[in-house]
Design an enzyme around this catalytic site. Sequence first.
Site, PDB file in Angstrom:
ATOM      1  N   ASP A  22       0.861  -1.172   0.000  1.00  0.00           N
ATOM      2  CA  ASP A  22       0.000   0.000   0.000  1.00  0.00           C
ATOM      3  C   ASP A  22       0.902   1.228   0.000  1.00  0.00           C
ATOM      4  O   ASP A  22       1.653   1.440   0.941  1.00  0.00           O
ATOM      5  CB  ASP A  22      -0.870  -0.036   1.266  1.00  0.00           C
ATOM      6  CG  ASP A  22      -1.752   1.179   1.376  1.00  0.00           C
ATOM      7  OD1 ASP A  22      -2.022   1.783   0.329  1.00  0.00           O
ATOM      8  OD2 ASP A  22      -2.157   1.534   2.486  1.00  0.00           O
ATOM      9  N   THR A  31      -3.190   5.704  -3.866  1.00  0.00           N
ATOM     10  CA  THR A  31      -2.031   6.357  -3.241  1.00  0.00           C
ATOM     11  C   THR A  31      -0.781   6.138  -4.064  1.00  0.00           C
ATOM     12  O   THR A  31       0.073   7.006  -4.146  1.00  0.00           O
ATOM     13  CB  THR A  31      -1.801   5.785  -1.834  1.00  0.00           C
ATOM     14  OG1 THR A  31      -1.917   4.378  -1.893  1.00  0.00           O
ATOM     15  CG2 THR A  31      -2.818   6.313  -0.884  1.00  0.00           C
ATOM     16  N   THR A  32      -0.677   4.957  -4.679  1.00  0.00           N
ATOM     17  CA  THR A  32       0.520   4.679  -5.467  1.00  0.00           C
ATOM     18  C   THR A  32       0.494   5.480  -6.768  1.00  0.00           C
ATOM     19  O   THR A  32       1.492   6.068  -7.154  1.00  0.00           O
ATOM     20  CB  THR A  32       0.592   3.177  -5.794  1.00  0.00           C
ATOM     21  OG1 THR A  32       0.320   2.453  -4.610  1.00  0.00           O
ATOM     22  CG2 THR A  32       1.963   2.815  -6.280  1.00  0.00           C
ATOM     23  N   ASP A  77      -8.900   0.375   2.569  1.00  0.00           N
ATOM     24  CA  ASP A  77      -8.975   0.871   1.194  1.00  0.00           C
ATOM     25  C   ASP A  77     -10.303   0.479   0.564  1.00  0.00           C
ATOM     26  O   ASP A  77     -10.966   1.291  -0.078  1.00  0.00           O
ATOM     27  CB  ASP A  77      -7.827   0.298   0.349  1.00  0.00           C
ATOM     28  CG  ASP A  77      -6.547   1.065   0.592  1.00  0.00           C
ATOM     29  OD1 ASP A  77      -6.577   1.941   1.464  1.00  0.00           O
ATOM     30  OD2 ASP A  77      -5.540   0.788  -0.067  1.00  0.00           O
TER      31      ASP A  77
END
Length: 557
Positions: A60, A93-94, A393
Site C-alpha cells: 500500500d 495512493t501509489t 482501502d
Amino acid sequence: MHAPVLVLKDSLKRESGRKVQHANIQASKAVADIIRTTLGPRSMLKMLLDASGGIVVTNDGNAILREIDISHPAAKSMIELSRTQDEEVGDGTTSVIVLAGEMLHVAEAFIDKDYHPTVICRAYNKALEDAIAVLDKISMTIDVKDRMTLLGLVKSCIGTKFTSQFGDLIADLAIDATSTVGVDLGQGLREVDIKKYIKVEKVPGGQLEDSKVLRGVMFNKDVVAPGKMRRKIVNPRIMLLDCPLEYKKGENQTNAELVKEEDWGVLLKMEEEYIENLCAQIIKFKPDLVITEKGLSDLACHYLSKAGISAIRRLRKTDNNRIAKACGAVIVNRPDELQESDIGTGAGLFEVKKIGDEFFSFIVECKEPKACTVLLRGASKDLLNEVERNLQDAMSVSRNILKNPKLVPGGGATELTVSATLKQKSSSVEGVEKWPYEAAAIAFEAIPRTLAQNCGVNVIRTMTALQGKHANGENAWIGIDGNTGAISDMKEQKIWDAYNVKAQTFKTAIEAACMLLRIDDIVSGIKKKQAPGAGQGPSKPQIETEADADGEQILPD
C-alpha cells in the site's frame, strides 16, 4: 571591487536557480521509483523495519511512505501527497506518486531549455482541466443498489492488493460494512462514516475465511462478576451509562474528623445507601445489561447481580458510541435522569465468547444497526495488519461509490484516453505552452506503462499497440489486463475505478508537480531558536545524577 556582502549566516546553505529544480525533480523521481513496483495486481511487496523493530510487509503506497524517514524537503512533500490521497479517497495512493514523479520528469527537459517554470505550470493546469473534462465524458453512472457491480468495483480496487488471492472475501466485508453504516441525509446524499462507526477488530488465530461483519458490535471485555452474572442474554435491554457506579470520592484530599465511634459506622452506611439508591434507580428500568464507561464498585456489582443484571465497566468511549448506534440506546450521564426511551432494545443477542485466550463481548443481531464491527481472523499479526489496510482501502472505495456513483475504466485505460485526447488538443494550444502541454499528455502514460512493466510483458510493443488503439478514439475502454499484461476491453474484464479516486489522483499529482517546479530556492541549516538561558551552557548534552555532578569537569582528559 567592493568586498562581498554576507547576508546569510555562514551556517546556512543556500541553493538557488536551476540546481534546486533539478534536485527536487531527482528527489521526487526517487520517491516514485521506490513505489513504482507496487502498482497493479502483479505488484511486489515491500518489507520495512519500523522504529520499534517490528516489520511491516505491504504494497500500500501510503503505508510504505509513512514508514520511511526522508530528509529531502521535496521528497517529503511527495509523501504528503499519498497521505492526502489516502485521507481524501482512500485509494490510488501509489498512482498519485507515480504520476507526480512522471510529470516532474517530463518537465526536466523544458527547464534545461530555459523554459520558465510558470509557463510549464500554466500548461499543466490547462492539461488538468482538459483531463477532468475527459473523465466526465467517459465516466458512467451505476446503480448503488446493484450489489454485483459494487462487488466488481471493489474487487478491482483490491485486485492490486495482497488479499486479492482470497477472492471476494474482503470486498464482501467492505460492502457489507459500508452499506450498514450508511446514513441517508436526504436529497440523494449518503454519509458513510468509516472511522467512527466501523471498528476493525483483529484477532489472531483461525482462518481468514472466518472473518465476518457483525450486525452489531464486539469489544474486548468480560462481565464484571463472571460467576454471578449471565453471559448470554437473548433480546437484552441495554443501558449505557457515562458515570461511575461507586461512591463519589472527594476531588482532592478530604479530611473528616470523627468524634464518636458510631460516626464511622454512619459514614459507611451513607456510602452504602448512596450506592443502593443508584442501583435502585437502575433496577427500576429492568435492564438486562448495564454498561458504564467508568468504574463499578463491588457493592454495586452485588446489587446488580442480585437483580439478575449483567454489568460491564470501563468501556472505551468510542465503543460505547458504537453500541449506542447499534442497539438504539442513549448514553446517560446520571442515573437519576434515566428514561424508558434511553434503553436500547434493538439488539438480538448479548453473549460473551472466549476467542483464543481473551474474552470478547458480542452485542449482535441488531435490527437496524448504524454501527458495526468487522471481525478479522488470520494466521499472524502481520497478515492481519495487511488485511486491515486492504479493508480500509476497500471500505473507502465503497464509501466513495455510495457518495458519488460514477465509474471510469481501470487498467490504465482512463490515462490512455486522457493522453490521446490531450495529444489531439495540443495542436490547438497557442504559443510556448504547447510543448509542456503535450509533455503532460505523454506523462499520463506512466501508469499503463508501469502496469505493463509489472506484468513483465514487452513494454514498448504493448504501449505502441495501446496508443494506436486509442489514437483514433474508437474505444475508450481498452487497457491492460494487470494479471496477464494482455490488451483487453476493461468493460468485459470488469476492471473499474471510482470516478472521484481518479479525479483526485490527477488533481493532486499535477498540483504537486506545479508546486515543486515553482520552487527556486532552498535555504537549509536554519537552527531552532534556543530557549533563553540555554545558550550559555556547553553544547554537548549533559546528563548528570547527583552522584557524579561536576565529576566530569574535574577529571583531566
